[in-house]
Design an enzyme around this catalytic site. Structure first.
Site, PDB file in Angstrom:
ATOM      1  N   GLU A 299      22.522  67.667  33.191  1.00  0.00           N
ATOM      2  CA  GLU A 299      23.877  67.759  33.739  1.00  0.00           C
ATOM      3  C   GLU A 299      24.485  69.117  33.437  1.00  0.00           C
ATOM      4  O   GLU A 299      25.170  69.707  34.273  1.00  0.00           O
ATOM      5  CB  GLU A 299      24.740  66.646  33.129  1.00  0.00           C
TER       6      GLU A 299
ATOM      7  N   ASP B  74      21.323  65.183  28.092  1.00  0.00           N
ATOM      8  CA  ASP B  74      21.131  66.559  27.639  1.00  0.00           C
ATOM      9  C   ASP B  74      22.403  67.111  27.008  1.00  0.00           C
ATOM     10  O   ASP B  74      23.517  66.685  27.309  1.00  0.00           O
ATOM     11  CB  ASP B  74      20.682  67.462  28.788  1.00  0.00           C
TER      12      ASP B  74
END
Length: 478
Positions: A145, A78
């Site tokens: 994350e 991400d």
């Protein structure tokens, strides 16, 4: 023609450009996760995908490395989606517009996602290249994350056999990260009672401090506005009859507060003014890092009923006595805190004063003990403490064969020593180290600048050097 075509290593930049065409902001990783699965299927590689979209892809050892210990390589898929003013791109649906300027890759009008798309590209290039020499490679692609390490927290690590772990999520070439703090948010609640009290109301305000990040800057000597104001209030409550109405300060648990204010009621107005004047001098002498502070005491009107005497004493005593700052430094790494806490926010409501802390430590047991200390203190005064958002630390290891190997390879390639550092903030390595006892772990990465902003840059030559480092480390794992 691809924008990055011709850049070397070709596989790394080719895969990076491919993933940049797939929207993959935090909480929007399903498409990229499925693309990674298709990549694995097309190459007959062992893979696992969980409900959160975390992906594990495994490639067996190359010839001659069958007896070598497996290695885990990890990064997150991400990215932070942020657009420049005037940019109309919908990053939830559209790919990035890449551009090259000399040694720099960037995205027009948006974040680039080099954090951590370059890790994804590295892992795919390794998996796709049958000419590389390596032990069994277990690549781990985590999600979300950037919003809380949620993928690393939830992932099932049972398919992983390795205990050597290379995280590619650092942003400075030549720096080897070898530890990070874990942490937790602790919230103390102290009930208060109120009753009428005659006197003049004053707002006492301390402001103009420099603050900073409560992890990476906790050791720099900044004053905490809440703690300093608590010290003044404790002295005032001792010297003059007064009642506290409310105290507030801080904006976030992980930010050292730059200002705080309290409203008190006292029939001894002259003592209030005199003590505040005295503390201007005291703070001017003591605040070496915060010389531009202001301390004011101004009469004000109030509608709230003041706290009673007992509540005033308990709230101020807790604020004055609660620990704050660095508790212990790390042995073996100069200047790195091992355990700290910061009182980041205090808020007053009708029946409660709430104290919010950020506790950090690279040693989980010390983090827990510090939370217990807070709990003991506030319980003794009739309050409660709860904890939220805990994440594990990654403790610096005195011995690390993987760290030694990476440093040797770097020295051989570039003729200089790597910088070894740990950070007093969180990384995904903490979750993996907690789940896999004895994990030998390092974090590296190429030069990235202005990450999470539309000015984000990734340096081509640094990617090339970091790729050479990673592949040579793998080759020497025989």
């Amino acid at each position: 023609m691809a924008v990055l075509e011709g850049l070397k290593p070709e596989k790394v930049f080719g895969f990076f450009e491919s993933i940049c065409q797939i929207p993959h902001g935090s909480d929007n990783t399903k498409a990229l996760s499925d693309w990674l699965v298709d990549f694995a299927k097309a190459r007959n590689l062992e893979y696992y995908q969980d409900d959160l979209n975390d992906v594990i892809i495994i490639k067996e050892a190359s010839e001659g490395y069958e007896d070598s210990e497996p290695v885990i390589i990890q990064g997150h898929m991400d990215m932070v989606c942020n657009v420049a003013e005037g940019c109309t791109k919908d990053m939830a649906k559209e790919g990035l517009d890449l551009a090259v300027d000399g040694d720099v890759i960037y995205a027009k009008g948006t974040t680039l996602g080099g954090d951590d798309g370059i890790a994804v590209a590295f892992m795919l290039a390794i998996l796709d290249d049958d000419t590389l020499k390596h032990p069994r490679v277990e690549t781990v692609f985590t999600v979300d994350e950037e919003t809380g390490l949620f993928g690393a927290e939830a992932i099932d690590i049972s398919p992983l056999k390795g205990r050597r772990f290379i995280n590619i999520d650092s942003e400075d070439e030549g720096i080897l990260t070898v530890g990070c703090a874990g942490g937790v948010t602790a919230i103390g609640e102290l009930p208060v009672c109120r009753e009428g009290f005659d006197g003049k109301a004053f707002e006492i305000k301390l402001a103009g401090l420099i603050g900073g990040h409560s992890g990476t800057e906790i050791m720099k000597g900044q004053e905490n506005a809440l703690k300093s104001l608590g010290r003044l209030l404790f002295e005032l409550e001792d010297q003059a009859e007064c009642r506290l109405v409310k105290i507030n300060g801080g904006v976030a648990d992980n930010v050292i507060p730059v200002s705080a204010s309290a409203i008190i009621v006292s029939p001894e107005a002259d003592k209030v003014r005199a003590l505040c004047e005295e503390y201007r001098g005291i703070f001017a002498h003591e605040f070496k890092v915060d010389p531009d502070f202001t301390l004011t005491a101004e009469e004000t009107a109030i509608e709230e009923v003041p706290m009673d005497e007992c509540s005033t004493q308990r709230v101020i005593a807790y604020l004055c006595g609660t620990p704050n700052g660095v508790e212990k430094m790390t042995i073996g790494i100069e200047g790195l805190p091992q355990t700290s806490l910061s009182l980041g926010i205090v808020r007053t409501s009708e029946g409660m004063v709430e104290y919010t802390y950020c506790i950090r430590s690279s040693v989980d047991s010390e983090c827990r003990m510090l939370a217990r200390r807070l709990e003991c203190q506030i319980k003794a005064l009739g309050g409660t403490l709860r904890q939220e958002g805990a994440y594990p630390g990654w403790e610096y290891a005195a011995e690390s064969p993987l760290r030694d190997l990476v440093c040797r390879v770097y020295k051989d390639q570039y003729g200089k020593d790597m910088v070894i550092e740990a950070i007093h903030a969180g990384l995904e390595c903490g979750y993996f180290a907690g789940k896999m006892p004895g994990l030998d772990c390092v974090s590296i990465g190429p030069d990235l600048r202005d990450v999470h902003t539309p000015n984000e840059k990734m340096y081509i030559s640094s990617v090339q050097r970091t790729w050479n480092l990673v592949t040579e480390v793998l080759a020497r794992m025989k």
